[in-house]
Design a protein around this motif. Structure first.
Motif, short mmCIF file in Angstrom:
data_model
loop_
_atom_site.label_atom_id
_atom_site.label_comp_id
_atom_site.label_asym_id
_atom_site.label_seq_id
_atom_site.Cartn_x
_atom_site.Cartn_y
_atom_site.Cartn_z
N VAL A 1 0.61 -1.06 0.08
CA VAL A 1 -0.60 0.00 0.16
C VAL A 1 0.71 1.03 -0.35
O VAL A 1 0.85 1.98 -0.86
N GLU A 2 2.07 1.49 1.00
CA GLU A 2 2.93 2.29 0.99
C GLU A 2 3.43 2.95 -0.44
O GLU A 2 3.58 4.01 -1.34
N ARG A 3 3.91 1.53 -0.81
CA ARG A 3 4.53 1.62 -2.29
C ARG A 3 3.46 2.37 -3.46
O ARG A 3 4.09 2.68 -4.41
N ALA A 4 2.40 1.59 -3.53
CA ALA A 4 1.41 2.55 -4.19
C ALA A 4 1.41 4.37 -4.16
O ALA A 4 1.14 4.97 -4.96
N LEU A 5 0.77 4.42 -2.96
CA LEU A 5 0.32 5.94 -2.86
C LEU A 5 2.35 6.45 -3.07
O LEU A 5 2.36 8.00 -3.20
N ASP A 6 3.13 6.30 -3.22
CA ASP A 6 4.96 6.52 -3.24
C ASP A 6 4.52 6.81 -4.63
O ASP A 6 5.27 7.95 -4.90
N LEU A 7 4.54 5.24 -5.55
CA LEU A 7 4.39 5.39 -6.82
C LEU A 7 3.19 6.60 -7.88
O LEU A 7 4.24 7.00 -8.79
N VAL A 8 2.58 7.47 -6.88
CA VAL A 8 1.73 8.14 -8.01
C VAL A 8 2.23 9.39 -7.16
O VAL A 8 1.03 11.04 -7.39
N GLY A 9 2.89 9.29 -6.08
CA GLY A 9 3.12 10.65 -5.03
C GLY A 9 2.42 11.15 -4.38
O GLY A 9 2.24 12.63 -4.19
#
Length: 135
Positions: free
Chosen positions: A106-114
Protein backbone atom coordinates in the motif's frame (compact mmCIF):
# COMPACT_ATOMS: atom_id res chain seq x y z
CA UNK A 1 -5.26 -27.28 -14.45
CA UNK A 2 -2.47 -25.39 -12.72
CA UNK A 3 -2.55 -26.25 -8.99
CA UNK A 4 -1.16 -22.83 -8.02
CA UNK A 5 -4.05 -21.10 -9.77
CA UNK A 6 -6.70 -23.20 -8.03
CA UNK A 7 -5.12 -22.69 -4.61
CA UNK A 8 -5.06 -18.92 -5.20
CA UNK A 9 -8.75 -19.01 -6.05
CA UNK A 10 -9.58 -20.92 -2.87
CA UNK A 11 -7.47 -18.51 -0.83
CA UNK A 12 -9.16 -15.48 -2.39
CA UNK A 13 -12.67 -16.87 -1.92
CA UNK A 14 -11.91 -17.67 1.70
CA UNK A 15 -10.59 -14.20 2.43
CA UNK A 16 -13.32 -12.29 0.59
CA UNK A 17 -15.97 -14.04 2.67
CA UNK A 18 -14.41 -12.60 5.81
CA UNK A 19 -15.95 -9.33 7.01
CA UNK A 20 -12.48 -7.79 7.31
CA UNK A 21 -12.05 -8.26 3.55
CA UNK A 22 -14.99 -6.00 2.70
CA UNK A 23 -15.26 -2.26 2.33
CA UNK A 24 -17.06 -0.79 5.31
CA UNK A 25 -17.96 2.61 6.67
CA UNK A 26 -17.74 2.57 10.45
CA UNK A 27 -18.66 4.96 13.22
CA UNK A 28 -15.75 5.08 15.71
CA UNK A 29 -18.02 6.64 18.35
CA UNK A 30 -16.25 9.97 18.08
CA UNK A 31 -18.29 13.02 17.13
CA UNK A 32 -17.45 14.34 13.68
CA UNK A 33 -15.49 11.28 12.52
CA UNK A 34 -16.05 8.34 10.21
CA UNK A 35 -13.74 5.41 9.46
CA UNK A 36 -13.68 3.84 6.01
CA UNK A 37 -12.07 0.41 6.12
CA UNK A 38 -10.53 -0.51 2.78
CA UNK A 39 -10.85 -4.26 2.99
CA UNK A 40 -8.36 -6.78 1.68
CA UNK A 41 -8.09 -5.45 -1.87
CA UNK A 42 -8.87 -2.05 -3.34
CA UNK A 43 -8.76 -2.65 -7.08
CA UNK A 44 -10.51 -1.10 -10.07
CA UNK A 45 -13.58 -3.30 -9.53
CA UNK A 46 -14.09 -1.85 -6.04
CA UNK A 47 -13.36 1.75 -7.02
CA UNK A 48 -17.01 2.83 -7.57
CA UNK A 49 -18.13 1.51 -4.16
CA UNK A 50 -15.03 2.90 -2.44
CA UNK A 51 -15.59 6.32 -4.02
CA UNK A 52 -19.29 6.28 -3.09
CA UNK A 53 -18.51 5.45 0.56
CA UNK A 54 -15.78 8.09 0.66
CA UNK A 55 -18.11 10.74 -0.81
CA UNK A 56 -20.86 9.75 1.62
CA UNK A 57 -18.55 10.09 4.60
CA UNK A 58 -17.27 13.49 3.43
CA UNK A 59 -20.83 14.79 2.90
CA UNK A 60 -21.97 13.48 6.28
CA UNK A 61 -20.81 16.56 8.14
CA UNK A 62 -17.76 14.83 9.60
CA UNK A 63 -14.63 16.83 10.31
CA UNK A 64 -12.34 13.80 9.96
CA UNK A 65 -12.53 10.73 7.71
CA UNK A 66 -10.01 8.00 8.49
CA UNK A 67 -9.14 5.59 5.67
CA UNK A 68 -8.11 2.42 7.47
CA UNK A 69 -5.92 0.53 5.02
CA UNK A 70 -4.06 -1.53 7.63
CA UNK A 71 -5.75 -4.73 6.43
CA UNK A 72 -5.39 -3.87 2.76
CA UNK A 73 -2.91 -6.03 0.89
CA UNK A 74 -3.44 -4.53 -2.57
CA UNK A 75 -4.12 -0.90 -3.50
CA UNK A 76 -4.51 -0.13 -7.20
CA UNK A 77 -2.57 2.75 -8.67
CA UNK A 78 -5.86 4.22 -9.91
CA UNK A 79 -7.35 4.38 -6.40
CA UNK A 80 -4.09 5.72 -4.96
CA UNK A 81 -4.12 8.50 -7.57
CA UNK A 82 -7.80 9.22 -6.86
CA UNK A 83 -6.88 10.00 -3.25
CA UNK A 84 -5.18 13.23 -4.39
CA UNK A 85 -8.42 14.73 -5.73
CA UNK A 86 -10.45 13.24 -2.88
CA UNK A 87 -8.18 14.89 -0.32
CA UNK A 88 -8.47 18.27 -2.10
CA UNK A 89 -12.26 18.05 -2.45
CA UNK A 90 -12.70 17.01 1.17
CA UNK A 91 -10.41 19.81 2.35
CA UNK A 92 -12.54 22.32 0.42
CA UNK A 93 -15.53 21.11 2.48
CA UNK A 94 -13.64 21.37 5.77
CA UNK A 95 -13.00 17.64 6.07
CA UNK A 96 -9.60 16.10 6.70
CA UNK A 97 -8.97 12.66 5.16
CA UNK A 98 -6.39 10.71 7.14
CA UNK A 99 -4.68 7.41 6.33
CA UNK A 100 -3.76 4.38 8.38
CA UNK A 101 -1.58 1.97 6.46
CA UNK A 102 0.16 -1.24 7.37
CA UNK A 103 1.69 -2.92 4.36
CA UNK A 104 4.60 -2.08 2.11
CA UNK A 105 2.44 -2.76 -0.94
CA UNK A 106 0.00 0.00 0.00
CA UNK A 107 2.80 2.41 0.87
CA UNK A 108 4.47 1.62 -2.46
CA UNK A 109 1.31 2.43 -4.44
CA UNK A 110 0.91 5.72 -2.56
CA UNK A 111 4.57 6.58 -3.20
CA UNK A 112 4.39 5.68 -6.90
CA UNK A 113 1.63 8.21 -7.58
CA UNK A 114 3.14 10.81 -5.25
CA UNK A 115 0.28 11.13 -2.76
CA UNK A 116 2.00 9.78 0.37
CA UNK A 117 3.39 13.22 1.36
CA UNK A 118 -0.19 14.57 1.46
CA UNK A 119 -1.00 12.40 4.48
CA UNK A 120 0.51 12.37 7.98
CA UNK A 121 1.38 9.08 9.64
CA UNK A 122 -0.99 7.80 12.31
CA UNK A 123 -0.62 4.65 14.40
CA UNK A 124 -4.24 3.95 15.35
CA UNK A 125 -7.83 4.91 14.68
CA UNK A 126 -7.93 6.65 18.06
CA UNK A 127 -4.94 8.82 17.16
CA UNK A 128 -6.18 9.59 13.64
CA UNK A 129 -9.76 10.35 14.66
CA UNK A 130 -8.94 13.18 17.08
CA UNK A 131 -9.90 16.54 15.62
CA UNK A 132 -7.08 19.02 15.81
CA UNK A 133 -8.03 22.19 17.72
CA UNK A 134 -6.57 24.57 15.13
CA UNK A 135 -8.91 23.28 12.38
Amino acid sequence: MDRRHSSQLRWYRGCSADTAAELALLDPRRPGCWVLRGGLELDAARMPRFRALLDRSVRSGARVVVLDLRGTEFLSIRIAAMLRSAKAQAWAHGVDIRLLTGTREVERALDLVGVRPLFRYYLSIDEASVSEPNR
